[in-house]
Enzyme design. Structure first.
Site, PDB file in Angstrom:
ATOM      1  N   CYS A 288      -4.697  -1.609  -1.791  1.00 34.87           N
ATOM      2  CA  CYS A 288      -4.655  -0.123  -1.966  1.00 34.87           C
ATOM      3  C   CYS A 288      -5.631   0.074  -3.043  1.00 34.87           C
ATOM      4  CB  CYS A 288      -3.439   0.573  -2.322  1.00 34.87           C
ATOM      5  SG  CYS A 288      -3.458   2.129  -2.814  1.00 34.87           S
TER       6      CYS A 288
ATOM      7  N   GLU B  47      -2.617   8.637   8.362  1.00 36.12           N
ATOM      8  CA  GLU B  47      -1.440   8.535   8.382  1.00 36.12           C
ATOM      9  C   GLU B  47      -0.506   9.180   9.710  1.00 36.12           C
ATOM     10  OE1 GLU B  47       1.125   6.722   6.623  1.00 36.12           O
ATOM     11  OE2 GLU B  47      -0.547   5.916   5.466  1.00 36.12           O
TER      12      GLU B  47
ATOM     13  N   CYS C 291     -11.101   2.837   0.202  1.00 34.10           N
ATOM     14  CA  CYS C 291      -9.741   3.001   0.404  1.00 34.10           C
ATOM     15  C   CYS C 291      -9.303   2.299   1.727  1.00 34.10           C
ATOM     16  CB  CYS C 291      -9.397   4.513   0.636  1.00 34.10           C
ATOM     17  SG  CYS C 291      -7.760   4.860   1.329  1.00 34.10           S
TER      18      CYS C 291
ATOM     19  N   ASP D 114       0.943  -1.139  -0.067  1.00 36.92           N
ATOM     20  CA  ASP D 114       0.118   0.063  -0.254  1.00 36.92           C
ATOM     21  C   ASP D 114       0.986   1.289   0.044  1.00 36.92           C
ATOM     22  OD1 ASP D 114      -2.391   1.421   0.316  1.00 36.92           O
ATOM     23  OD2 ASP D 114      -1.824   1.828   2.488  1.00 36.92           O
ATOM     24  N   SER D 115       0.263   2.197  -0.196  1.00 35.38           N
ATOM     25  CA  SER D 115       1.214   3.546  -0.079  1.00 35.38           C
ATOM     26  C   SER D 115       1.430   3.928   1.569  1.00 35.38           C
ATOM     27  CB  SER D 115       0.300   4.945  -0.841  1.00 35.38           C
ATOM     28  OG  SER D 115      -1.012   4.975   0.090  1.00 35.38           O
TER      29      SER D 115
ATOM     30  N   HIS E 149      -7.243   2.583   3.700  1.00 30.12           N
ATOM     31  CA  HIS E 149      -7.106   3.708   5.173  1.00 30.12           C
ATOM     32  C   HIS E 149      -8.185   3.774   5.869  1.00 30.12           C
ATOM     33  CE1 HIS E 149      -3.129   4.649   3.258  1.00 30.12           C
ATOM     34  NE2 HIS E 149      -2.579   5.317   4.197  1.00 30.12           N
TER      35      HIS E 149
HETATM   36  N1  DGL Z   1      -4.679   2.989   1.016  1.00 26.80           N
HETATM   37  C1  DGL Z   1      -4.839   3.652  -0.024  1.00 26.80           C
HETATM   38  C2  DGL Z   1      -6.127   3.428  -1.049  1.00 26.80           C
HETATM   39  O1  DGL Z   1      -6.658   2.513  -0.664  1.00 26.80           O
HETATM   40  C3  DGL Z   1      -4.341   5.089   0.030  1.00 26.80           C
HETATM   41  C4  DGL Z   1      -4.220   5.877  -1.296  1.00 26.80           C
HETATM   42  C5  DGL Z   1      -3.361   7.116  -1.084  1.00 26.80           C
HETATM   43  O2  DGL Z   1      -2.132   6.922  -0.796  1.00 26.80           O
HETATM   44  O3  DGL Z   1      -3.869   8.268  -1.321  1.00 26.80           O
HETATM   45  O4  DGL Z   1      -6.330   4.071  -1.920  1.00 26.80           O
END
Ligand code: DGL
Length: 271
Positions: free
Chosen positions: A73, A152, A186, A10-11, A188
């Site tokens: 992600c 985050e 998402c 993931d990011s 997150h």
């Molecule tokens: N967890 C990522 C997602 O599901 C986050 C994306 C991001 O880095 O903006 O989209």
């Protein structure tokens, strides 16, 4: 039987929502996690940049001899090209299909909301996947770009006033459209699950993309006889592309285990 690890990326911390469920449904599996914290967020970037980062993240996981890759992600899953997926030597899943299928099964009215990053909502990928399962569905999307930086930075407590104010604004159009099911598109966002549930007066079924995807991976590995049959607790290794400390504290809060040691990966090595 296959003792190789499952690769998850993931990011940032969002993919931990998949890891948490993988640990619950497959406790003996080894996991290698990569959080690209040096380049988060992905969701505000162009399609080309997201695709480039995804290829680099996948290459990193392949170098760890993983047996399956999970793009934990929503942004990558909505953007990655079919060609990249087809060329992979191992099974791959993103979050879009498993989550869309689950939402279709849960929705009674067929009015389904999707919240995600700007790139995810712009791509329309969830809408296509939902209508592929249920052609009569009405899909209402809303981008929530401030959620990722809030999560985050650990602003995830249910009563956090800043996050609540932002969430109220983002959820208003969803409420007005009278959806009965809402995809947290998402990874997150499940860290805000309780707050979102409360702000929607517990009237909407929330579908957690992390959980739906982990369940899909569990079924896939079981059906393809790829599970690790070791009786020992799986080993989990975490890698991040920025300083590990903040990742570790959010991970501890979220996974409910003592701060997992995260190893820093130099971005130059990915590029
Ligand atoms: N967890 C990522 C997602 O599901 C986050 C994306 C991001 O880095 O903006 O989209």
């Amino acid at each position: 039987m296959n003792q190789r690890p499952i690769g998850v990326f993931d990011s940032g911390v969002g993919g931990l929502t998949v890891v948490k469920e993988l640990m619950r449904c497959m406790p003996h599996e080894n996991i290698v996690y990569f959080g690209d914290t040096g380049r988060v967020p992905y969701g505000t970037r162009s399609r080309n940049t997201i695709q480039k980062y995804a290829r680099q993240d996948i290459r990193f996981l392949l170098s760890h001899n993983v047996k399956m890759i999970i793009a934990a992600c929503g942004t990558v899953s909505s953007t990655i090209s079919d060609q990249v997926v087809e060329q992979l030597p191992i099974p791959f899943t993103g979050v879009v299909k498993p989550t869309a299928q689950k939402a279709c099964a849960l929705s009674l009215s067929g009015r389904i909301g999707v919240i995600g990053t700007t790139a995810t909502v712009r791509s329309g990928a969830f809408g296509r996947a939902i209508r592929g399962v249920r052609s009569d569905a009405v899909v209402i999307g809303n981008a929530c770009p401030l959620f990722v930086p809030l999560v985050e930075n650990g602003f995830i407590q249910q009563d956090n006033p800043v996050t609540r104010m932002v969430a109220q604004q983002y959820l208003k159009p969803i409420q007005e459209e009278k959806v009965d099911t809402l995809i947290l598109g998402c990874t997150h966002y499940p860290l805000l699950f309780n707050m979102i549930n409360e702000l929607l007066d517990y009237q909407v079924t929330l579908v957690d993309a992390g959980k739906a995807t982990a369940e899909y991976a569990c079924n896939y590995l079981t059906e393809h006889a790829m599970l690790n049959d070791s009786q020992q607790e799986g080993q989990r290794k975490f890698f991040v592309s920025d300083q590990p400390e903040s990742f570790m504290s959010v991970a501890e809060m979220f996974l409910g285990i003592p701060a997992p040691e995260a190893v820093h990966v130099d971005l130059d090595l990915l590029e």
